[in-house]
Enzyme design. Structure first.
Site, mmCIF file in Angstrom:
data_model
loop_
_atom_site.group_PDB
_atom_site.id
_atom_site.type_symbol
_atom_site.label_atom_id
_atom_site.label_comp_id
_atom_site.label_asym_id
_atom_site.label_seq_id
_atom_site.Cartn_x
_atom_site.Cartn_y
_atom_site.Cartn_z
ATOM 1 N N HIS A 498 38.379 74.729 -7.584
ATOM 2 C CA HIS A 498 37.901 74.303 -5.583
ATOM 3 C C HIS A 498 37.500 72.924 -6.610
ATOM 4 O O HIS A 498 37.657 72.174 -5.372
ATOM 5 C CB HIS A 498 37.386 75.297 -5.332
ATOM 6 C CG HIS A 498 37.253 74.371 -3.733
ATOM 7 N ND1 HIS A 498 37.857 75.227 -2.647
ATOM 8 C CD2 HIS A 498 36.431 74.127 -3.455
ATOM 9 C CE1 HIS A 498 37.514 74.413 -1.128
ATOM 10 N NE2 HIS A 498 36.649 73.736 -2.230
ATOM 11 N N GLU A 499 36.401 73.434 -6.044
ATOM 12 C CA GLU A 499 35.130 72.224 -6.505
ATOM 13 C C GLU A 499 35.419 70.852 -7.157
ATOM 14 O O GLU A 499 35.459 69.887 -7.188
ATOM 15 C CB GLU A 499 33.016 72.490 -7.248
ATOM 16 C CG GLU A 499 33.217 73.230 -5.925
ATOM 17 C CD GLU A 499 33.295 72.909 -4.828
ATOM 18 O OE1 GLU A 499 32.789 72.490 -4.603
ATOM 19 O OE2 GLU A 499 32.922 73.580 -4.301
ATOM 20 N N HIS A 502 38.380 68.469 -5.409
ATOM 21 C CA HIS A 502 36.864 67.675 -5.073
ATOM 22 C C HIS A 502 36.460 65.927 -5.552
ATOM 23 O O HIS A 502 36.885 65.282 -5.568
ATOM 24 C CB HIS A 502 35.321 68.037 -4.099
ATOM 25 C CG HIS A 502 35.815 68.725 -3.192
ATOM 26 N ND1 HIS A 502 36.143 68.756 -1.803
ATOM 27 C CD2 HIS A 502 35.024 69.807 -2.502
ATOM 28 C CE1 HIS A 502 36.431 69.287 -1.005
ATOM 29 N NE2 HIS A 502 35.483 70.602 -1.452
ATOM 30 N N HIS A 505 39.328 63.987 -6.187
ATOM 31 C CA HIS A 505 39.197 63.043 -4.934
ATOM 32 C C HIS A 505 38.652 62.133 -4.717
ATOM 33 O O HIS A 505 38.917 61.158 -4.592
ATOM 34 C CB HIS A 505 39.222 64.349 -3.395
ATOM 35 C CG HIS A 505 39.849 63.538 -2.772
ATOM 36 N ND1 HIS A 505 39.378 63.540 -1.605
ATOM 37 C CD2 HIS A 505 40.175 62.190 -1.738
ATOM 38 C CE1 HIS A 505 39.992 62.826 -0.265
ATOM 39 N NE2 HIS A 505 40.489 62.385 -1.385
#
Length: 710
Positions: A498-499, A502, A505
């Site tokens: 998940h992290e 980010h 991104h």
């Protein structure tokens, strides 16, 4: 979670004139302070081998005054306002301040030493004052408005988007308010910043003080030898008041409750967690909560909105509270019967073991659910964890997926210094062989780090600044004793993916302007790339590449793998319920007008009533974060925005479906997602980015419960 550091031009105030002032006499000029000049390391990465904790205060003071001079030059320009001499000039200002504060606020969250804490207390009001000065400088705004009114329609691409974002940000910050309301807004901003700093100081202290001390190994029955060793290590590192201790994590439920046979100890751990900061123990954050909530509500009313939620949601994909509540109520309606059935099944199972009079408590749920899961699948978490060595998950899972899908490779750089020895640094190399970013991982918990997991940037990507991204992830995993591999749970595996979503991104951003680049999107879009990236964790090729036994190196046996992946959504109602409850708490607080805000003494009862009214008051499934330790909302920038995790999960499911149809690991699909979403930042409306990639006119929520196994 996204951690944003310098939140300029939010709800701000004051019509202070921007005058250039003398540099502060700190005794240290740019040549003496490594923070005041660009690092010579790759991509200007911070040189932590040279930076001292005492360097931050003079560097921030110097950068503030430099930023004031830059703004004064824009205001005092005698030429007619244009995009170049106003909007672009504003974008080019504050580069040093951005650089220094990005590094500094990385440490306030991840390694807050006493000196860093003292510095934060001093610089917070300075930075808030500067934000107010910029937000409400009427001469500056007059130039911005002139460009927006006269030149906006002629602009194209990112120039147009930047102009729109800057103008709307000033307006939303209060630039059009009359003088008296501006003055009040200035005071509100200053007070909120102080309260959030106090909150940020108290919550980690409250969590650290909630440690549960354990006198004997016998009380830890049910834990694995590795977990017991961790409890012993934690006790030694925290003063040794007893031979063992259980450290409280940031969420309400605690992972060790799954294994502890001792019911009395389970209760102690749960009570320590849920009451860590509500005043029943040493610390009480409710006074901060109610003051922040009231100030936000007042600020929203000054801006013409009935409450803070209405103000905040206007700039999101959801647009308004009606749309958010319609989305949530549909989920709640479908969730409640499933949650009730799940609870009844767990309690019936427990009663078969403990007797017909046994009353299931929230600290029992994980314990008996795990026993049911073991019975259903003949599999325990202790059997699975040896296959989830954190180093393998990172290198052979998280990185491998990025290599397969986006063509990235990762080279560890032990020559680049960090602020803590547990950190690792990787040079990120693009498919053309050129270095494109740096990625730092800081995965282990320590007393100087706040709870949770997050991503942020020491330096954001910007074509105009000729800056490559320098990105970091922080988590709070328990580091194994020296010489042993750190093994993590499946949930922690998903957090790593998940992290890193980010991080991708941020790393794959390809924007001209710093203001628009990377993760600078609406809250109910920014969590989509990260939630989507979790889907790679269970793709067979990726899973098989990282799920290898930490001792033997053997891949997880096929039968165990099938059972493990099949069991992921076992008793999935709990995870949805705790998220829904926290989401509705966040909204309940921010739907209030100033005169409706409860007192600190009434806060706990307000929480209870809010959950009852929405249909989520359930002692068996408490909020993932209760009000008193809800850092996302009171300290983390997610006020009236925690719903975004569920909202963006819908987007992520839709994106994952597109990948699956076109080839989950197909580099062409990855490049398409990179080109249309990950690289675009906030250069376009996020709904358009979603449509550009998926071809869907709007998100389809029908697959959410199915994806969660409900």
């Amino acid at each position: 979670m996204i951690k944003r550091t310098r939140l300029f031009l939010t709800l701000g105030l004051s019509s202070l004139m921007m005058q250039a002032s003398a540099m502060p006499s700190t005794g240290a000029g740019p040549d003496d302070n490594p923070l005041m000049k660009k690092s010579t390391l790759l991509f200007g990465a911070p040189d932590f081998s040279k930076i001292k904790d005492t360097d931050y205060l003079p560097a921030i003071e110097y950068a503030i005054q430099q930023n004031r001079q830059e703004i004064a030059a824009i205001v005092n320009n005698k030429q007619k306002p244009t995009f170049a001499n106003t909007i672009l000039a504003l974008e080019k200002s504050g580069v040093m301040l951005d650089r220094v504060t990005n590094i500094f606020y990385g440490l306030t969250s991840a390694h807050k030493t006493p000196v860093i804490a003292q510095t934060e207390q001093k610089v917070t009001p300075m930075l808030t004052e500067l934000e107010n000065e910029i937000s409400f400088n009427q001469a500056l705004f007059a130039r911005i408005k002139y460009v927006y009114d006269k030149e906006f329609k002629k602009l194209k691409g990112e120039d147009r988007r930047l102009t729109e974002e800057v103008y709307k940000r000033f307006v939303r910050g209060g630039a059009l308010l009359p003088a008296d309301k501006m003055e009040r807004m200035k005071a509100i901003n200053m007070e909120i910043s102080k309260l959030q700093q106090q909150w940020g100081d108290m919550l980690p202290e409250a969590t650290n003080a909630s440690i549960v001390w354990v006198n004997s190994e016998e009380e830890l029955a049910g834990l694995s030898p590795a977990d017991i060793a961790q409890c012993k290590k934690d006790a030694e590192s925290r003063g040794g008041k007893a031979p063992y201790c259980i450290v409280i994590s940031n969420t309400t439920q605690q992972a060790l409750l799954t294994y502890l046979d001792n019911r009395a100890l389970r209760k102690r751990v749960f009570e320590a967690s849920i009451h860590r900061a509500d005043g029943t123990r040493q610390f009480n954050t409710f006074p901060f909560v109610v003051k922040i909530a009231k100030l936000r509500a007042e600020a929203a009313q000054l801006m013409g909105y009935p409450n803070y939620a209405s103000y905040s949601l206007e700039k999101t994909m959801a647009k308004n509270t009606d749309n958010v509540y319609a989305f949530l109520r549909q989920l709640i309606k479908e969730y409640i019967p499933k949650a009730e059935a799940e609870t009844k099944a767990i309690e019936a199972f427990a009663r078969r073991q403990q007797g017909a009079d046994f009353q299931l408590q929230p600290y029992d749920r994980f314990y008996y659910s795990a026993k049911m899961k073991r019975e259903a699948y003949n599999l325990s978490d202790d059997e699975v964890k040896p296959y989830f060595d954190i180093d393998s998950v990172q290198r052979n899972g998280v990185f491998y997926a990025a290599e397969r899908v986006y063509g990235l490779t990762f080279k560890e750089r032990k020559d680049i210094p960090t602020y803590h020895p547990d950190m690792k640094v990787f040079e990120v190399i693009d498919k053309d062989g050129k270095p494109m970013a740096l990625f730092y991982s800081d995965y282990f918990r320590r007393p100087t780090k706040r709870g949770g997991a997050w991503m942020s940037a020491f330096l954001k990507q910007s074509g105009e600044r000729e800056q490559n991204p320098v990105i970091y992830n922080c988590c709070n995993y328990a580091k194994a004793p020296e010489g042993q591999p750190t093994l993590i749970t499946w949930d922690e595996v998903c957090t790593l993916f998940h992290e890193f979503g980010h991080a991708l991104h941020g790393m794959l951003s390809d924007c001209q302007y710093n203001t628009l680049s990377g993760t600078a999107t609406a809250r109910d879009f920014v969590e989509m790339p990260s939630q989507f990236n979790e889907s790679f964790a269970s793709i067979p090729e990726i899973f098989d590449n990282y799920a290898k036994h930490s001792v033997t190196g053997q891949s997880m046996p096929a039968e165990m793998k099938e059972k493990m992946l099949s069991s992921i959504n076992f008793h999935a109602a709990y995870a949805l319920g705790e998220n829904l409850a926290a989401t509705c708490l966040d909204l309940a607080w921010h739907m209030l007008s100033p005169d409706q805000i409860p007192t600190a003494e009434q806060a706990a009862e307000f929480e209870r009533k809010a959950l009852e009214e929405i249909g989520l008051l359930n002692t068996q499934i408490p909020p993932r974060y209760s009000t008193s330790y809800f850092n996302h909302v009171w300290g983390g920038g997610y006020a009236a925005g925690y719903y975004s995790y569920l909202w963006t999960e819908v987007l992520a499911v839709n994106v994952a479906d597109c990948f699956e149809k076109r080839g989950a690991l197909n580099p062409a699909v990855g490049q398409d997602f990179r080109d249309k979403v990950l690289s675009r930042g906030n250069t376009k409306e996020q709904s358009e980015l979603f449509t550009d990639f998926t071809g869907m006119k709007s998100p389809d929520a029908s697959g959410l419960l199915k994806a969660r196994g409900l």
